[in-house]
Design a protein around this motif. Structure first.
Motif, PDB file in Angstrom:
ATOM      1  N   VAL A   1       0.876  -1.161   0.000  1.00 52.51           N
ATOM      2  CA  VAL A   1       0.000   0.000   0.000  1.00 52.51           C
ATOM      3  C   VAL A   1       0.916   1.213   0.000  1.00 52.51           C
ATOM      4  CG1 VAL A   1      -1.661   1.356   1.335  1.00 52.51           C
ATOM      5  CG2 VAL A   1      -1.892  -1.129   1.205  1.00 52.51           C
ATOM      6  N   ILE A   2       0.660   2.117  -0.933  1.00 56.41           N
ATOM      7  CA  ILE A   2       1.420   3.365  -0.999  1.00 56.41           C
ATOM      8  C   ILE A   2       0.436   4.496  -0.785  1.00 56.41           C
ATOM      9  CG2 ILE A   2       2.857   4.876  -2.420  1.00 56.41           C
ATOM     10  CD1 ILE A   2       3.837   2.309  -3.814  1.00 56.41           C
ATOM     11  N   GLY A   3       0.739   5.322   0.193  1.00 60.41           N
ATOM     12  CA  GLY A   3      -0.080   6.479   0.490  1.00 60.41           C
ATOM     13  C   GLY A   3       0.664   7.744   0.128  1.00 60.41           C
ATOM     14  N   ASN A   4       0.059   8.557  -0.711  1.00 62.09           N
ATOM     15  CA  ASN A   4       0.591   9.876  -1.052  1.00 62.09           C
ATOM     16  C   ASN A   4      -0.247  10.885  -0.290  1.00 62.09           C
ATOM     17  OD1 ASN A   4       2.589   9.047  -3.022  1.00 62.09           O
ATOM     18  ND2 ASN A   4       0.826   8.346  -4.184  1.00 62.09           N
ATOM     19  N   ILE A   5       0.412  11.684   0.519  1.00 60.64           N
ATOM     20  CA  ILE A   5      -0.252  12.427   1.579  1.00 60.64           C
ATOM     21  C   ILE A   5       0.077  13.920   1.511  1.00 60.64           C
ATOM     22  CG2 ILE A   5      -0.379  12.643   4.098  1.00 60.64           C
ATOM     23  CD1 ILE A   5       0.991   9.601   3.756  1.00 60.64           C
ATOM     24  N   THR A   6      -0.941  14.737   1.698  1.00 58.04           N
ATOM     25  CA  THR A   6      -0.757  16.175   1.904  1.00 58.04           C
ATOM     26  C   THR A   6      -1.378  16.502   3.253  1.00 58.04           C
ATOM     27  OG1 THR A   6      -0.819  16.625  -0.466  1.00 58.04           O
ATOM     28  CG2 THR A   6      -1.228  18.494   1.018  1.00 58.04           C
ATOM     29  N   VAL A   7      -0.535  16.817   4.206  1.00 59.48           N
ATOM     30  CA  VAL A   7      -0.976  17.073   5.580  1.00 59.48           C
ATOM     31  C   VAL A   7      -1.693  18.415   5.656  1.00 59.48           C
ATOM     32  CG1 VAL A   7      -0.204  17.404   7.963  1.00 59.48           C
ATOM     33  CG2 VAL A   7       0.886  15.663   6.516  1.00 59.48           C
TER      34      VAL A   7
ATOM     35  N   VAL B   1      11.844  16.659  -5.675  1.00 58.76           N
ATOM     36  CA  VAL B   1      11.230  16.062  -6.854  1.00 58.76           C
ATOM     37  C   VAL B   1      12.304  16.006  -7.931  1.00 58.76           C
ATOM     38  CG1 VAL B   1       9.441  16.287  -8.615  1.00 58.76           C
ATOM     39  CG2 VAL B   1       8.951  16.948  -6.249  1.00 58.76           C
ATOM     40  N   LEU B   2      12.619  14.805  -8.379  1.00 60.76           N
ATOM     41  CA  LEU B   2      13.676  14.638  -9.373  1.00 60.76           C
ATOM     42  C   LEU B   2      13.166  14.767 -10.801  1.00 60.76           C
ATOM     43  CD1 LEU B   2      15.543  11.639  -7.724  1.00 60.76           C
ATOM     44  CD2 LEU B   2      16.109  14.073  -7.600  1.00 60.76           C
ATOM     45  N   SER B   3      11.899  14.437 -11.004  1.00 61.15           N
ATOM     46  CA  SER B   3      11.328  14.502 -12.340  1.00 61.15           C
ATOM     47  C   SER B   3       9.814  14.612 -12.221  1.00 61.15           C
ATOM     48  CB  SER B   3      11.701  13.237 -13.123  1.00 61.15           C
ATOM     49  OG  SER B   3      11.135  13.262 -14.405  1.00 61.15           O
ATOM     50  N   GLY B   4       9.206  15.403 -13.061  1.00 59.44           N
ATOM     51  CA  GLY B   4       7.756  15.534 -13.058  1.00 59.44           C
ATOM     52  C   GLY B   4       7.251  16.417 -11.938  1.00 59.44           C
ATOM     53  N   HIS B   5       5.992  16.192 -11.547  1.00 51.98           N
ATOM     54  CA  HIS B   5       5.330  16.995 -10.536  1.00 51.98           C
ATOM     55  C   HIS B   5       4.845  16.069  -9.425  1.00 51.98           C
ATOM     56  CE1 HIS B   5       5.435  20.338 -13.287  1.00 51.98           C
ATOM     57  NE2 HIS B   5       4.862  19.579 -14.209  1.00 51.98           N
ATOM     58  N   TYR B   6       5.014  16.473  -8.212  1.00 54.22           N
ATOM     59  CA  TYR B   6       4.543  15.697  -7.069  1.00 54.22           C
ATOM     60  C   TYR B   6       3.959  16.679  -6.077  1.00 54.22           C
ATOM     61  CZ  TYR B   6       4.344  12.062  -3.540  1.00 54.22           C
ATOM     62  OH  TYR B   6       3.903  11.148  -2.618  1.00 54.22           O
TER      63      TYR B   6
ATOM     64  N   ASP C   1       4.091  14.063   1.975  1.00 51.04           N
ATOM     65  CA  ASP C   1       4.537  12.850   2.665  1.00 51.04           C
ATOM     66  C   ASP C   1       4.171  11.612   1.846  1.00 51.04           C
ATOM     67  OD1 ASP C   1       4.515  13.479   6.150  1.00 51.04           O
ATOM     68  OD2 ASP C   1       4.209  15.010   4.640  1.00 51.04           O
ATOM     69  N   THR C   2       4.859  10.508   2.162  1.00 49.36           N
ATOM     70  CA  THR C   2       4.558   9.221   1.547  1.00 49.36           C
ATOM     71  C   THR C   2       4.698   8.130   2.598  1.00 49.36           C
ATOM     72  OG1 THR C   2       5.291   9.921  -0.634  1.00 49.36           O
ATOM     73  CG2 THR C   2       5.270   7.564  -0.241  1.00 49.36           C
ATOM     74  N   VAL C   3       3.870   7.107   2.470  1.00 52.05           N
ATOM     75  CA  VAL C   3       3.981   5.925   3.322  1.00 52.05           C
ATOM     76  C   VAL C   3       3.941   4.691   2.426  1.00 52.05           C
ATOM     77  CG1 VAL C   3       1.493   5.719   3.760  1.00 52.05           C
ATOM     78  CG2 VAL C   3       3.107   4.781   5.399  1.00 52.05           C
ATOM     79  N   VAL C   4       4.725   3.678   2.802  1.00 54.92           N
ATOM     80  CA  VAL C   4       4.705   2.390   2.112  1.00 54.92           C
ATOM     81  C   VAL C   4       4.521   1.313   3.175  1.00 54.92           C
ATOM     82  CG1 VAL C   4       5.972   0.762   0.650  1.00 54.92           C
ATOM     83  CG2 VAL C   4       6.237   3.238   0.290  1.00 54.92           C
ATOM     84  N   ILE C   5       3.519   0.460   2.966  1.00 56.73           N
ATOM     85  CA  ILE C   5       3.226  -0.632   3.894  1.00 56.73           C
ATOM     86  C   ILE C   5       3.228  -1.932   3.102  1.00 56.73           C
ATOM     87  CG2 ILE C   5       1.602  -1.558   5.581  1.00 56.73           C
ATOM     88  CD1 ILE C   5       0.367   1.326   5.678  1.00 56.73           C
TER      89      ILE C   5
END
Length: 95
Positions: free
Chosen positions: A5-11, A44-49, A53-57
């Motif tokens: 599970v990958i969570g892309n997060i904006t707090v 950010v190395l390439s593109g737009h993000y 935060d990010t989480v990986v489970i």
């Protein structure tokens, strides 16, 4: 097959986010979920993000992911998560 599970997060609310983060690990235990990464964006190395935060489970399989996500223990945290951050959750199976 291992699933992630990958969570892309904006707090939005750091205090509520800290509370949510402190409660999630215990919800993973019944499903053999393992927190692999909790990180904040460094660069950010390439593109737009757009996320901060990010989480990986890691889980043993996709069924474990579904069981965790749908469990009463995790679902009880969803309102707090929604108040704390904008979160995009995706799951992937490893080859």
């Amino acid at each position: 097959m291992t699933a992630y599970v990958i969570g892309n997060i904006t707090v939005k609310d750091p205090d509520k986010w800290a509370e949510y983060r402190s409660l999630v690990p215990e919800t993973l235990v019944p499903w053999s979920g393992e927190l692999v990464l909790r990180g904040t964006r460094a660069k950010v190395l390439s593109g737009h993000y757009r996320h901060t935060d990010t989480v990986v489970i890691r889980f043993p399989d996709s069924d474990s992911v579904a069981n965790w996500h749908n469990s009463p223990a995790y679902q009880a945290l969803v309102p707090l998560r929604t108040q704390a951050a904008d979160v995009d959750l995706v799951t992937f199976e490893a080859d």
